[in-house]
Design an enzyme around this catalytic site. Sequence first.
Site, PDB file in Angstrom:
ATOM      1  N   GLY A 292       0.781  -1.236   0.000  1.00  0.00           N
ATOM      2  CA  GLY A 292       0.000   0.000   0.000  1.00  0.00           C
ATOM      3  C   GLY A 292       0.808   1.280   0.000  1.00  0.00           C
ATOM      4  O   GLY A 292       0.334   2.310   0.489  1.00  0.00           O
ATOM      5  N   THR A 293       2.013   1.250  -0.594  1.00  0.00           N
ATOM      6  CA  THR A 293       2.770   2.506  -0.636  1.00  0.00           C
ATOM      7  C   THR A 293       2.115   3.514  -1.594  1.00  0.00           C
ATOM      8  O   THR A 293       2.183   4.720  -1.354  1.00  0.00           O
ATOM      9  CB  THR A 293       4.242   2.283  -1.050  1.00  0.00           C
ATOM     10  N   ASN A 294       1.480   3.013  -2.637  1.00  0.00           N
ATOM     11  CA  ASN A 294       0.761   3.940  -3.516  1.00  0.00           C
ATOM     12  C   ASN A 294      -0.455   4.526  -2.811  1.00  0.00           C
ATOM     13  O   ASN A 294      -0.764   5.709  -2.964  1.00  0.00           O
ATOM     14  CB  ASN A 294       0.360   3.255  -4.823  1.00  0.00           C
TER      15      ASN A 294
ATOM     16  N   ASN B  65      -5.472   2.565 -13.169  1.00  0.00           N
ATOM     17  CA  ASN B  65      -4.511   1.587 -12.645  1.00  0.00           C
ATOM     18  C   ASN B  65      -3.107   2.164 -12.767  1.00  0.00           C
ATOM     19  O   ASN B  65      -2.824   2.929 -13.687  1.00  0.00           O
ATOM     20  CB  ASN B  65      -4.615   0.298 -13.470  1.00  0.00           C
TER      21      ASN B  65
ATOM     22  N   HIS C 164       0.721   0.917 -13.415  1.00  0.00           N
ATOM     23  CA  HIS C 164       1.510  -0.236 -13.838  1.00  0.00           C
ATOM     24  C   HIS C 164       2.989   0.157 -13.815  1.00  0.00           C
ATOM     25  O   HIS C 164       3.351   1.225 -14.323  1.00  0.00           O
ATOM     26  CB  HIS C 164       1.097  -0.686 -15.242  1.00  0.00           C
TER      27      HIS C 164
HETATM   28  C1  GRF Z   1       3.363  -1.247  -7.516  1.00  0.00           C
HETATM   29  O1  GRF Z   1       4.579  -1.564  -8.116  1.00  0.00           O
HETATM   30  C2  GRF Z   1       2.329  -1.015  -8.567  1.00  0.00           C
HETATM   31  O2  GRF Z   1       2.826  -0.398  -9.694  1.00  0.00           O
HETATM   32  C3  GRF Z   1       1.888  -2.396  -8.881  1.00  0.00           C
HETATM   33  O3  GRF Z   1       1.898  -3.058  -7.619  1.00  0.00           O
HETATM   34  C4  GRF Z   1       2.802  -2.419  -6.743  1.00  0.00           C
HETATM   35  C5  GRF Z   1       2.024  -1.998  -5.529  1.00  0.00           C
HETATM   36  O4  GRF Z   1       2.785  -1.538  -4.480  1.00  0.00           O
HETATM   37  N1  GRF Z   1       0.642  -2.401  -9.608  1.00  0.00           N
HETATM   38  P1  GRF Z   1       2.088  -0.896  -3.214  1.00  0.00           P
HETATM   39  O5  GRF Z   1       1.132  -1.923  -2.628  1.00  0.00           O
HETATM   40  O6  GRF Z   1       1.391   0.370  -3.628  1.00  0.00           O
HETATM   41  O7  GRF Z   1       3.213  -0.621  -2.252  1.00  0.00           O
END
Ligand code: GRF
Length: 216
Positions: free
Chosen positions: A12-14, A108, A110
Amino acid sequence: MMRIAVMVSGGGTNLQAIIDGINAGKITNTEICLVYSNNPNAYAIERAKKAGIPTAVKSPREFENRADFNAALLQILTDVNPDLIVLAGCLVVIPEAVVEAFPNRIINIHPSLIPAFCGTGYYGLKVHEKVLERGARVSGATVHFVDAGTDTGPIILQKPVMIRDDDTPETLQRRIMEQAEWKIMPMAIDLIANGKVRVENGRAVVDGYDELLDTL
Ligand code: GRF
């Protein structure tokens, strides 16, 4: 106020970048109405709880077949009826019925420059392994709308990241997150929340894109 549902499966860093972006005023006009995870152990769920965001966890394993899971997932999403669904490291294949219910309302992230190193089987570290195997000199990240295909929808933003000779899949993954993902995902959400993105003839059009380039 644009209401977003964020779908996650892992760290969940994003998601954190989105929460921080909203708190810092970098993402405007936006609130997170739900964080959904298929994985009950996803740290992303902890992040959501710490931020006081409603969560929903539903794993395909709880169901006898995929159709029942897909129906439950659609129900969870239609119950909150978000303006935008954000896939932020979500490993669930989004059912066609969800794509149909939210046309051009799902995005999304990617971790490569689409159309390179994407499609079925390209997720997680595998993407970066393939990039290094091929000897590519540049990779990056892409935010795109989700359509019925895998990584085939209109591209909203991309950011390149240079590859180093000493990169491993892990170091490349981390740098792409830091330099690209955590920037373009919040930026794309802010643009959409402020009505600056539309889809025309299968391509995303971003108002004021050329001026944005300096801040990418
Ligand atoms: C990221 O590399 C994203 O691009 C991919 O999955 C990963 C998710 O990382 N779709 P996080 O859970 O947001 O840390």
